[in-house]
Design an enzyme around this catalytic site. Structure first.
Site, short mmCIF file in Angstrom:
data_model
loop_
_atom_site.label_atom_id
_atom_site.label_comp_id
_atom_site.label_asym_id
_atom_site.label_seq_id
_atom_site.Cartn_x
_atom_site.Cartn_y
_atom_site.Cartn_z
N GLU A 149 0.83 -1.21 0.00
CA GLU A 149 0.00 0.00 0.00
C GLU A 149 0.86 1.26 0.00
O GLU A 149 0.51 2.25 -0.65
CB GLU A 149 -0.94 0.00 1.21
CG GLU A 149 -1.94 -1.15 1.22
CD GLU A 149 -2.74 -1.29 -0.06
OE1 GLU A 149 -3.03 -0.25 -0.70
OE2 GLU A 149 -3.07 -2.43 -0.44
N ASP A 154 13.57 -26.52 -11.33
CA ASP A 154 13.84 -27.19 -10.06
C ASP A 154 13.02 -28.47 -9.93
O ASP A 154 13.44 -29.42 -9.28
CB ASP A 154 13.52 -26.26 -8.88
CG ASP A 154 14.30 -24.97 -8.93
OD1 ASP A 154 15.48 -25.01 -9.35
OD2 ASP A 154 13.75 -23.91 -8.57
#
EC number: 3.4.24.24
Length: 662
Positions: A404, A478
């Site tokens: 924010e 991965d």
């Protein structure tokens, strides 16, 4: 016999409190009918959700957001989030719309971002007007200060706090309509919003107090008194041979809730009392004095905290026996048993409670069709109909505030899912500001004068992680796995997903959006199809998930699977449809795990070279597309396709062209 294939040329408590009960999820009662809970917000239909979502975040007018306009606006939304641009309300689109997020629009809105504003000064003031009862004031202050530091570390901006008057950034908590014309929506959904730099409401940041505000990993409980005053509860903690995941009154005769501030209370003896109105209050004008029960207010006697006399729903009490005379009061702190949402304004769970004639000793999902766990806040729900949701992991006030405050500096939402300024909330344990965020804020304000100006080849603090692009980079994944019918590609904290190989996967998306609590990088992953559970490996531990919920007790060490202590990392794992066994690869060896017996088969490990002819050591991933009759072995930029029945190698190819649609 394992497959031999040709690879080709290649490189004891008295009662259990709410949080613990939620985890255990046990209830005495039989299944109950679905009911309408008072104060509950009925879930919107997919169409209702889409119209409101596209109106709020993409400017589709409610009155004219008909089928054709809706379809066109949907494509804009799907493009923003990297979804297939079908214009249809498909499952992935609806799932995205239902995720918790920032209340600011994704398409620039004049009221939020008129003409790309920025502050015309570097010294910015902020003021915290109100606090959430979910966290003690010191933790809130620290979360906001750290969130602002995220931006001051990479820009010339400097933030200072004031306690009176008008600040550039006014910070407050509120519920529903809270005075700025942009109402919140109750628990989940919209978490917060902020206004762009400017006068009036410019820079102001508001947080929905119907959320459970934490630091992202469950309730944060700072203790009072005891011998660890000011420290935080350690959950779970060990007391008398039993683990506790919440504050407890076990071992005490006065009813006060307490916790250990280290894992082993029996060894360390460190403890404190959990927040309670009998110990202290917050805010008000009584300097933290505890509640005085009973107290008199407007001629009525109160024996507990109340919301009477207030329009904001906050629970308070008198700190003398007569508020009408003395006008002394404070706000009641949330306890480790406090509820969220519902219609009890944060009142604690009461156990046992009666619901539809049955007694419940813990939080339950009975009566609901959304799976959310709740409790009554009186002994009899049937008579009083007072209830609330049981606490979950909550939302990280630090992460939401940092997002924010990015808006308060002038940043709009980012389409980069790895950016802090992406609109959807995702908890990240080891947070780092992304390259996209740094580039955006420095375009407005420039770099920090304190930044290292060394032009050497080493990393600098201002670079930040970059979100990978699968077709523009040579990515070594991965892990790759088929989970719930979708193929997922894992790289660092990102995933891409698709249903069919060769189709370009959707993404990148954040791993934490689907599987919270996972580390930022995994080593291997597979799905146990018999139980439809996803199993992840990272380092010397593994995690097991049912859908997006981490199974209780995980992560666990690899040794609990039957792997030897010297195996500190797994390279690849897959469940082979040919025999329903799971194969785990590490270095030049592999093990075979029996999912039914929950133990390793005897005779393992074996050398990969002895059983899987020409398949190299140190694999990246192995996948068996269930029902397809083939298994796939991945290393580097290439893969090998194996026919399960004949054990023959039928194809050697490029991951980019054959799996990523590049």
């Amino acid at each position: 016999m394992e497959a031999r294939v040709a690879w080709g040329a290649l490189a004891g408590p008295l009662r259990v409190l709410c949080v613990l009960c939620c985890l255990l999820g046990r209830a005495i009662a039989a299944p109950s009918p679905i009911i309408k809970f008072p104060g509950d917000v009925a879930p919107k239909t997919d169409k209702e959700l889409a119209v409101q979502y596209l109106n709020t975040f993409y400017g589709c007018p409610k009155e004219s957001c008909n089928l054709f306009v809706l379809k066109d606006t949907l494509k804009k939304m799907q493009k923003f989030f990297g979804l297939p641009q079908t214009g249809d309300l498909d499952q992935n689109t609806i799932e995205t719309m239902r995720k918790p997020r920032c209340g600011n629009p994704d398409v620039a809105n004049y009221n939020f971002f008129p003409r790309k504003p920025k502050w015309d000064k570097n010294q910015i003031t902020y003021r915290i007007i109100g606090y959430t009862p979910d966290l003690d004031p010191e933790t809130v202050d620290d979360a906001f200060a750290r969130a602002l530091k995220v931006w001051s570390d990479v820009t010339p901006l400097r933030f200072s706090r004031i306690h009176d008057g008008e600040a550039d950034i006014m910070i407050n908590f509120g519920r529903w309509e809270h005075g700025d014309g942009y109402p919140f929506d109750g628990k989940d959904g919209l978490l917060a919003h902020a206004f762009a730099p400017g006068t009036g409401v410019g820079g102001d940041s508001h947080f929905d107090d119907d959320e459970l505000w934490t630091l992202g990993e469950g309730q944060v409980v700072r203790v009072k008194y005891g011998n660890a005053d000011g420290e935080y509860c350690k959950f779970p903690f060990l007391f008398n041979g039993r683990e506790y995941s919440s504050c407890t009154d076990t071992g005490r005769s006065d009813g006060f809730l307490w916790c250990s501030t280290t894992y082993n209370f029996e060894k360390d003896g460190k403890y404190g009392f959990c927040p309670h109105e009998a110990l202290f209050t917050m805010g008000g004008n009584a300097d933290g004095q505890p509640c005085k029960f009973p107290f008199r207010f407007q001629g009525t006697s109160y024996n507990s905290c109340t919301t009477e006399g207030r329009t904001d729903g906050y629970r308070w009490c008198g700190t003398t026996e007569d508020y009408d005379r003395d006008k002394k009061y404070g706000f009641c702190p949330e306890t480790a048993m406090s509820t969220v949402g519902g219609n009890s304004e944060g009142a604690p769970c009461v156990f046992p409670f009666t619901f539809l004639g049955n007694k419940y000793e813990s939080c339950t999902s009975a009566g609901r069709n959304d799976g959310k766990v709740w409790c009554a806040t009186t002994t009899n729900y049937d008579d009083d109909r007072k209830w609330g949701f049981c606490p979950d992991q909550g939302y990280s006030l630090f992460l939401v505030a940092a997002h924010e405050f990015g808006h308060a500096m002038g940043l709009e939402h980012s389409q980069d899912p790895g950016a802090l300024m992406a609109p959807i909330y995702t908890y990240t344990k080891n947070f780092r500001l992304s390259h996209d965020d740094i580039k955006g804020i420095q375009e407005l304000y420039g770099p920090s004068p304190d930044a290292d100006t060394d032009t050497g080849t080493g990393p600098t603090p201002t670079l930040g992680p970059v979100t990978p692009e699968i077709c523009k980079q040579d990515i070594v994944f991965d892990g790759i796995a088929q989970i719930r019918g979708e193929i997922f590609f894992f790289k660092d904290r990102f995933i891409w997903r698709t249903v069919t190989p060769r189709d370009k996967p959707t993404g990148p998306l954040l791993v934490a959006t689907f599987w919270p609590e996972l580390p930022e990088k995994i080593d291997a992953v597979y799905e146990a199809p018999q139980e439809e559970k996803a199993v992840f490996f990272a380092g010397n531990e593994y995690w097991v998930y049912s859908a997006s919920t981490l199974e209780r007790g995980y992560p666990k060490p690899l040794t609990s699977l039957g792997l030897p202590p010297d195996v500190q990392q797994v390279d690849a794992a897959f469940n082979w449809s040919k025999n329903k066994k799971t194969y785990i690869f590490a270095g030049d060896k592999f093990w075979r795990y029996n999912e039914v017996k929950k133990k390793m088969d005897p005779g393992f490990p074996k050398l990969i070279a002895d059983s899987w002819n020409a398949i190299p050591d140190n694999l990246d991933a192995v996948v068996d597309l269930q029902g397809g009759g083939h298994s796939y072995f991945f290393k580097g930029a290439y893969y090998l396709k194996l026919e399960n029945q004949s054990l023959k190698s039928v194809k050697f190819g490029s991951i980019k062209s054959d799996w990523l649609g590049c």
